[in-house]
Design an enzyme around this catalytic site. Structure first.
Site, PDB file in Angstrom:
ATOM      1  NE  ARG A   1     -34.695 -13.571  -7.816  1.00 25.61           N
ATOM      2  CZ  ARG A   1     -33.587 -12.824  -7.899  1.00 25.61           C
ATOM      3  NH1 ARG A   1     -33.679 -11.529  -8.120  1.00 25.61           N
ATOM      4  NH2 ARG A   1     -32.393 -13.371  -7.753  1.00 25.61           N
TER       5      ARG A   1
ATOM      6  NE  ARG B   1     -35.261  -6.937  -4.852  1.00 26.34           N
ATOM      7  CZ  ARG B   1     -34.221  -7.572  -5.379  1.00 26.34           C
ATOM      8  NH1 ARG B   1     -34.361  -8.824  -5.826  1.00 26.34           N
ATOM      9  NH2 ARG B   1     -33.052  -6.993  -5.468  1.00 26.34           N
TER      10      ARG B   1
ATOM     11  CB  CYS C   1     -29.629  -4.463 -11.509  1.00 29.41           C
ATOM     12  SG  CYS C   1     -29.011  -6.059 -10.958  1.00 29.41           S
TER      13      CYS C   1
ATOM     14  CE  LYS D   1     -34.439 -10.267 -12.526  1.00 28.04           C
ATOM     15  NZ  LYS D   1     -33.512  -9.133 -12.744  1.00 28.04           N
TER      16      LYS D   1
ATOM     17  CB  CYS E   1     -24.604  -3.546  -5.071  1.00 25.88           C
ATOM     18  SG  CYS E   1     -24.468  -4.973  -6.155  1.00 25.88           S
TER      19      CYS E   1
ATOM     20  CE  LYS F   1     -30.891 -12.228 -12.081  1.00 24.47           C
ATOM     21  NZ  LYS F   1     -30.400 -10.953 -11.542  1.00 24.47           N
TER      22      LYS F   1
ATOM     23  CB  CYS G   1     -21.325  -4.566 -11.966  1.00 17.80           C
ATOM     24  SG  CYS G   1     -22.826  -5.567 -11.760  1.00 17.80           S
TER      25      CYS G   1
END
Length: 557
Positions: free
Chosen positions: A144, A75, A480, A210, A437, A208, A476
């Site tokens: 991120r 990414r 995301c 964001k 994934c 993480k 899930c």
């Protein structure tokens, strides 16, 4: 407070990693497996990569006594989601040479490539480097990719917020030079003194983080789903400061009620970019010092805020910044979508927003999207921007080039695909999910297009086909695909089964609520048919489906 007595295994891996190097060089040199060493699978994320395998082929590989078919996703770090035409050509070539060939636009305004074999990792990174691109900190327990309002035609102030996204990204980069050491130049001599990192220290963040920047009236970045959200406050056509919010995040775990989706809470207003940068920095240091490092399911900033309380979190940030937040200023969002087709900005430049279903740029029979975009990049001097709705904007088009681009958009079927697509499909988002994934329980990007095809006739029956209803699907509960703040959200529970959520608002200011549990396609279609029927009969004037279904849920309770 710091959970020092019971650190998760990932914490040990980070602190003992020698500046995120671990044994990555040894892992890459091991030709006997397509995988890398277990601890290195954590560290590689900080370099912008995930180890994955083709789940469609697991059974076949096991039956042949072969190891799983391992590959890697890379990414890019693209604050504000910008590429030049030359860089787009470079990414196109890299995708062809090293990956599945598909270029994937993410919900965070960047690009990722899938299916890269271990032996291709260094050549891929080195090719990106030659194009002045990198994947540093695109994944991992760090800040991120920083997002901001995508389309420069939205506001003359867009450039200011785009530049702020770049400054935040630069400020929050890890200081270690391990990325260059491992991927670019084996012989790199590094002064370890320069690697001392006052922000991340040697432990980085608990999870993480964001950051997003919105320019009202368009919330196209879904700003409140971020750990840190900045909303530009505009008076007399100038940005006078930013409202700053913290604690957003959509991930949860099935069956674990301690986990939940949450929108960011507003801390207050700052009256300069300098203060905004300082506030962002110190919000991160408070999370570094107070965040949960023992249970990764509870380690995002939202849980830290809810544990400390918003007032104590704000006070700690203010203590570290040396200034107090002012009361939040008024702002108003009016939409949360991309402006498809042609728009023009205050400088007379043209922009064309292309609908890219779930961000997948590839050529399929009858629709050579990837080839068309490549031709546009090769023919004209334009730039490319990516949106948080997984679309692409061809930007900075001069008047004299507009006709050429218009002709190419038509020739490759791009304008038709953009302009003749239903509103529901244009407002759909899906995560990658299966087949790559490892967390996916159900399909998302491979399934939602066909589900939308089956929902469209139901909408048509009720005269709703051009209603801007947002529909999102995740394989899930990790969020995301941002399904928790859609008007209609699907969360995968098992193969072919989803929880159906309704009642989110259209502007991204309210989360939705679970309405049906663990249902398959037939029940999804029947339920939506029923809901749309009630909606057209009982809705108030100008009431969106999200607002109606929120009100409808109240009557059921």
């Amino acid at each position: 407070m710091n959970h020092k007595d019971n650190l998760s295994p990932v914490e040990r891996i980070k602190t003992q990693s020698n500046g995120l190097r671990g044994t990555l060089k040894e892992s890459l040199a091991d030709d006997f497996t397509g995988a890398i060493r277990e601890d290195d699978q954590t560290l590689i994320k900080f370099h912008g990569m995930y180890q994955q395998d083709d789940r469609d082929r697991r059974e076949e590989r096991v039956s042949k006594k072969l190891e799983w078919l391992y590959s890697y996703m890379i990414r890019l770090r693209l604050p504000g989601g910008f590429l030049t035409s030359d860089q787009w050509i470079g990414v196109n070539d890299i995708a062809n040479d090293h990956s599945t060939g598909t270029i994937k636009i993410t919900t965070r305004q960047t690009l990722q490539l899938h299916g890269i074999l271990k032996s291709h990792l260094r050549p891929t990174i080195q090719s990106f480097n030659l194009n002045h691109l990198d994947s540093i900190a695109a994944c991992g327990d760090v800040n991120r990719n920083v997002t901001c309002t995508a389309n420069p035609s939205e506001s003359p102030l867009h450039q200011q917020t785009y530049e702020l996204a770049g400054k935040i990204s630069e400020m929050c980069l890890p200081k270690t030079k391990s990325y260059y050491d491992i991927w670019i130049d084996d012989e790199l001599l590094i002064d370890r003194k320069t690697e001392e990192d006052p922000l991340y220290q040697d432990r980085y963040l608990p999870r993480k983080l964001k950051i997003g920047i919105a320019v009202p009236p368009n919330n196209d970045v879904d700003v409140f789903i971020n750990d840190i959200a900045l909303i530009a406050i505009i008076e007399n056509d100038e940005i006078v400061g930013y409202n700053i919010a913290a604690g957003g995040g959509l991930g949860a775990t099935h069956g674990n009620e301690a986990t939940y989706a949450r929108l960011a809470s507003v801390l207050g207003f700052v009256d300069s970019e300098e203060k905004a940068l300082k506030a962002v920095y110190e919000i991160i240091t408070v999370q570094r010092d107070f965040g949960n490092r023992s249970d990764r399911k509870l380690s995002r900033l939202k849980y830290t805020i809810d544990k400390l309380g918003i007032d104590q979190y704000r006070a700690e940030v203010e203590k570290r910044t040396g200034f107090n937040f002012e009361p939040a200023r008024e702002f108003k969002f009016e939409q949360r979508k991309d402006r498809y087709g042609w728009t023009q900005n205050h400088e007379g430049k043209w922009f064309y927003t292309v609908f890219v279903e779930h961000g997948r740029v590839l050529d399929i029979e009858g629709y050579p999207l990837k080839s068309g975009l490549l031709k546009i990049a090769q023919t004209t001097d334009v730039n490319f921007r990516f949106t948080c709705n997984q679309n692409l904007i061809i930007t900075d088009i001069n008047q004299e080039d507009k006709a050429t681009i218009e002709s190419l958009l038509h020739e490759y079927g791009i304008s038709d695909a953009t302009e003749k697509t239903s509103a529901l499909r244009k407002n759909s988002v899906a995560c990658v999910a299966l087949n790559t994934c490892s967390l996916a329980l159900a399909e998302a990007q491979r399934y939602l297009p066909s589900l939308v095809t089956k929902i469209e006739p139901i909408l048509e029956k009720y005269g709703l086909l051009q209603e801007d209803i947002t529909i999102r699907m995740t394989g899930c509960p990790n969020g995301c695909g941002r399904s928790p703040n859609a008007e209609i959200g699907f969360v995968g529970t098992a193969y072919g089964k989803y929880n159906l959520h309704i009642g989110g608002d259209r502007l991204g200011m309210r989360l939705n609520t679970k309405y049906r549990e663990n249902i398959g396609e037939e029940e999804i279609l029947t339920t939506l048919d029923e809901l749309f029927g009630i909606y057209v009969q009982e809705k108030h004037t100008e009431e969106t489906f999200g607002d109606f279904s929120y009100r409808y849920l109240q009557t059921l309770n």
